[in-house]
Design a protein around this motif. Structure first.
Motif, PDB file in Angstrom:
ATOM      1  N   GLY A  26       0.798  -1.217   0.000  1.00 59.86           N
ATOM      2  CA  GLY A  26       0.000   0.000   0.000  1.00 59.86           C
ATOM      3  C   GLY A  26       0.831   1.268   0.000  1.00 59.86           C
ATOM      4  O   GLY A  26       2.055   1.239   0.054  1.00 59.86           O
ATOM      5  N   LEU A  56      -2.729   6.812   2.203  1.00 60.63           N
ATOM      6  CA  LEU A  56      -3.878   6.342   1.424  1.00 60.63           C
ATOM      7  C   LEU A  56      -4.414   5.027   1.992  1.00 60.63           C
ATOM      8  O   LEU A  56      -5.625   4.826   2.075  1.00 60.63           O
ATOM      9  CB  LEU A  56      -3.518   6.169  -0.046  1.00 60.63           C
ATOM     10  N   THR A  57      -3.512   4.146   2.377  1.00 63.04           N
ATOM     11  CA  THR A  57      -3.923   2.863   2.950  1.00 63.04           C
ATOM     12  C   THR A  57      -4.699   3.074   4.249  1.00 63.04           C
ATOM     13  O   THR A  57      -5.758   2.482   4.465  1.00 63.04           O
ATOM     14  CB  THR A  57      -2.691   1.973   3.198  1.00 63.04           C
ATOM     15  N   ALA A 108      -8.092   4.580   3.540  1.00 60.76           N
ATOM     16  CA  ALA A 108      -9.048   3.566   3.072  1.00 60.76           C
ATOM     17  C   ALA A 108      -9.585   2.757   4.252  1.00 60.76           C
ATOM     18  O   ALA A 108     -10.774   2.427   4.298  1.00 60.76           O
ATOM     19  CB  ALA A 108      -8.391   2.651   2.041  1.00 60.76           C
ATOM     20  N   PRO A 158     -11.307   1.754  -0.887  1.00 65.23           N
ATOM     21  CA  PRO A 158     -10.199   2.269  -1.699  1.00 65.23           C
ATOM     22  C   PRO A 158     -10.663   2.972  -2.971  1.00 65.23           C
ATOM     23  O   PRO A 158      -9.977   3.874  -3.471  1.00 65.23           O
ATOM     24  CB  PRO A 158      -9.358   1.028  -2.009  1.00 65.23           C
ATOM     25  N   GLY A 215      -9.290   6.561  -3.854  1.00 68.90           N
ATOM     26  CA  GLY A 215      -8.627   6.806  -5.136  1.00 68.90           C
ATOM     27  C   GLY A 215      -9.322   7.884  -5.949  1.00 68.90           C
ATOM     28  O   GLY A 215      -8.668   8.774  -6.520  1.00 68.90           O
TER      29      GLY A 215
END
Length: 200
Positions: free
Chosen positions: A124, A128-129, A132, A160, A164
């Motif tokens: 990841g 962002l990981t 999510a 995700p 995104g």
């Protein structure tokens, strides 16, 4: 830099200076000299607290990831209140209107930084990981309350996808951030098959 200043204060001062350089000039301009100049301190101050510049950057990323904990708790507490679309629109705007987009750009542009972060995060993209996971936790809470379809909602895909899509909306550093309605439209589109709320 006055003597006797707490280490945590110095670190935060350097982190905030790094963020300002990053937001103003982009990841390529982020050097130890740029950070210490922005912070108004001698270059040696950074190297007294961090083994090298990439160690500093790795701790900057970790510090910003840790700050998501408060936002994640607030988002999960919002489950059952307001609308799912509005809650997610606010959370995604708060996330990406901050330094998050610039941090992601920094991670993807520096090989050594990515290598350091991989030691503790083998998969990841940092920030962002975790974002999510924050959205997935919220969607799970809303599913338990019946506001997200129990059978149709693949939360491990929806979370995700939302991150995104929102990241792409905010990723252009040279344009104005997207309007709230653009973010909300993205959220409602992604959730259109699973939302159990009336659409506005």
């Amino acid at each position: 830099m006055p003597t006797g200043v707490a280490i945590r204060d110095v670190r935060e001062q350097l982190f905030e200076a790094a963020e300002r350089v990053l937001l103003r000039d982009g990841p390529n301009a982020l050097t130890s000299r740029a950070v210490t100049t922005e912070a108004g301190c001698a270059k040696g101050v950074l190297h007294r607290h961090f083994t090298d510049f990439d160690a500093f950057l790795a701790e900057l990323v970790q510090d910003r990831v840790d700050r998501l904990d408060g936002q994640a708790a607030a988002l999960r507490a919002a489950a059952g209140h307001g609308t799912v679309a509005d809650n997610l629109t606010s959370a995604l705007t708060e996330l990406f209107a901050s330094v998050a987009v610039a941090i992601v750009g920094l991670v993807t542009s520096r090989d050594e930084l990515r290598a350091r972060l991989r030691r503790t995060r083998p998969t990841g993209v940092p920030l962002l990981t975790e974002a999510a996971a924050m959205v997935a936790s919220y969607l799970t809470a809303e599913r338990e309350l019946g506001r997200i379809a129990a059978d149709d909602a693949d939360i491990d895909t929806l979370a995700p996808t939302l991150i995104g899509a929102a990241h792409l909306l905010f990723a252009d550093r040279h344009s104005a951030p997207p309007q709230t309605e653009a973010v909300r439209r993205t959220v409602t589109t992604v959730l259109s098959g699973v939302s159990r709320e009336p659409q506005a």
